[in-house]
Design a protein around this motif. Structure first.
Motif, PDB file in Angstrom:
ATOM      1  N   GLU A 102       0.990  -1.135   0.016  1.00 65.93           N
ATOM      2  CA  GLU A 102      -0.174  -0.187   0.025  1.00 65.93           C
ATOM      3  C   GLU A 102       0.779   1.154  -0.088  1.00 65.93           C
ATOM      4  O   GLU A 102       0.573   2.320  -0.664  1.00 65.93           O
ATOM      5  N   ASN A 109      -6.866  -0.653  -0.709  1.00 65.40           N
ATOM      6  CA  ASN A 109      -8.018   0.386  -1.707  1.00 65.40           C
ATOM      7  C   ASN A 109      -7.427   1.189  -2.576  1.00 65.40           C
ATOM      8  O   ASN A 109      -8.260   1.384  -3.359  1.00 65.40           O
ATOM      9  N   SER A 144     -11.518  -7.486   2.767  1.00 65.42           N
ATOM     10  CA  SER A 144     -12.154  -6.139   2.290  1.00 65.42           C
ATOM     11  C   SER A 144     -12.452  -6.422   0.729  1.00 65.42           C
ATOM     12  O   SER A 144     -13.477  -5.837   0.031  1.00 65.42           O
ATOM     13  N   HIS A 187     -15.101  -3.188  -3.401  1.00 63.57           N
ATOM     14  CA  HIS A 187     -13.974  -2.736  -3.715  1.00 63.57           C
ATOM     15  C   HIS A 187     -13.206  -4.026  -4.529  1.00 63.57           C
ATOM     16  O   HIS A 187     -12.447  -4.120  -5.446  1.00 63.57           O
TER      17      HIS A 187
END
Length: 390
Positions: A113, A162, A187, A203
């Motif tokens: 990330e 994300n 997620s 997502h």
């Protein structure tokens, strides 16, 4: 450690199928000429460490013992044979790949990330003995050049970030196959050992579409049934389950039921059959025949054009390093006692990568055509790579 007598007694790739000389000759030619792709390669397998001189093994043990982190210890073991090759001390890992007849394997490329957290380039992709491949054309070129090709995939134990630019950064480093979930829920969606079969999240749908745009294969191997079906619904390009089994033949959480297998094939995708004994059978004498049974079941259901090989077994680390990592007590990996995963059990006929010819020999012994055998060994995978990655 395995005794020297047992090491000498074993003849890799020579499982007894009761084949005629003509069948053996035909199988050998097919395996030699085919582009043999392992979609989820765990490299050579744990047995390779028994074949290194004691002095080199002492070096491995020292490196492993210097860390108390089970993931770092496992990574050290996986990379050590390549370190030995790069340092000129032993090229055994490449000798085993050649004996296996492997053309293309895979390696893990993590998605981070934090853009400042580097993505490790794989140092053993030296271009001479092994090189990165990202397209079907590059895979064919590697075979022609007698170089082992390796493509990057990722099996995320944690959720995919994300920020989708994290996937883009990995793609730029060579990522070409991304599994949506591991065993548990994230997620993105539900994994195959999760209590709830929730399917893809918003997502997760975004991840699928972003992979389509980049040219990254969407993989569903560890995904739950609804997550698999959702991936097939939302993807505009072929979807894979690159290392799985047929739940209709043997019920296991890591297998795919008939609806999922049909959905994957319906995208033009691919089902890679694995060599993990616990996912194929509950027999106390698991063998490569069980793996071949799953190949034939899936081929009978959706056609051999949608079947490939993704062995996922055995793992390349000493058994004592593997045990804590894949224990049901390790919540990070999501395996449960009922999954019956046992890192000390291999298929009779698939004990390390050098047994790859047994897959070809087994299909020939079962009456498969040359076209179908070559397709399962690699041509089906090349078709999907061409469709998604170029």
């Amino acid at each position: 450690m395995t005794s020297s007598a047992s090491l000498k007694a074993r003849r890799p790739g020579r499982y007894s199928f009761g084949m005629s000389d003509a069948e053996e000759s035909r199988a050998a030619k097919l395996h030699r000429e085919a582009i043999v792709i392992d979609l989820l390669s765990q490299r050579a397998g744990a047995r390779i460490f028994d074949h290194y001189p004691s002095g080199l093994r002492a070096d491995l043990d020292a490196r492993i013992n210097a860390s108390n982190n089970i993931y770092e210890r496992y990574s050290i073991a996986v990379n050590w044979p390549y370190d030995m090759a790069l340092s000129g001390q032993s090229g055994l890992i490449y000798d085993w790949y050649r004996e296996a007849g492997l053309s293309i394997i895979s390696h893990q490329l993590p998605i981070f990330e934090d853009p400042l957290q580097g993505i490790d380039a794989t140092p053993y992709l030296d271009g001479n003995r092994m090189r990165l491949v990202t397209t079907a054309a590059e895979m064919r070129a590697a075979k022609a050049d007698n170089v082992i090709g390796s493509f990057a995939n990722y099996q995320p134990l944690v959720s995919i970030p994300n920020d989708l630019s994290a996937i883009t950064r990995a793609f730029e480093k060579g990522l070409r196959s991304l599994m949506l979930t591991y065993n548990s829920m994230t997620s993105v969606g539900s994994g195959c050992t999760e209590r709830a079969d929730a399917g893809l999240s918003h997502h997760g749908v975004r991840v699928v579409k972003h992979c389509n745009e980049l040219g990254v294969i969407v993989d569903t191997s560890h995904c739950g049934p609804q997550t698999t079906l959702d991936a097939c619904r939302f993807s505009k390009k072929p979807v894979t389950a690159n290392h799985t089994s047929a739940k209709g033949l043997f019920s296991h959480s890591r297998g795919k039921d008939d609806d999922c297998l049909k959905a994957i094939a319906g995208t033009g995708g691919l089902i890679g059959v694995l060599a993990v004994p616990a996912y194929l059978t509950d027999s106390n004498k698991p063998s490569i025949e069980h793996m071949l049974d799953h190949i034939e079941y899936i081929a009978g259901l959706v056609g051999w054009q949608h079947v490939a090989i993704g062995t996922d077994w055995p793992l390349q680390a000493p058994i004592e390093i593997q045990r804590p990592l894949f224990s049901p007590s390790n919540a990070d990996t999501g395996f449960r006692a009922e999954d019956a995963l046992d890192v000390e059990v291999n298929l009779d006929g698939f004990d390390d990568c050098r047994d790859m010819p047994n897959i070809t020999r087994g299909l020939v012994s079962r009456g498969w055509s040359d076209e179908a055998v070559i397709a399962v060994l690699g041509e089906n995978a090349l078709r999907v790579f061409a469709a998604v990655c170029g």
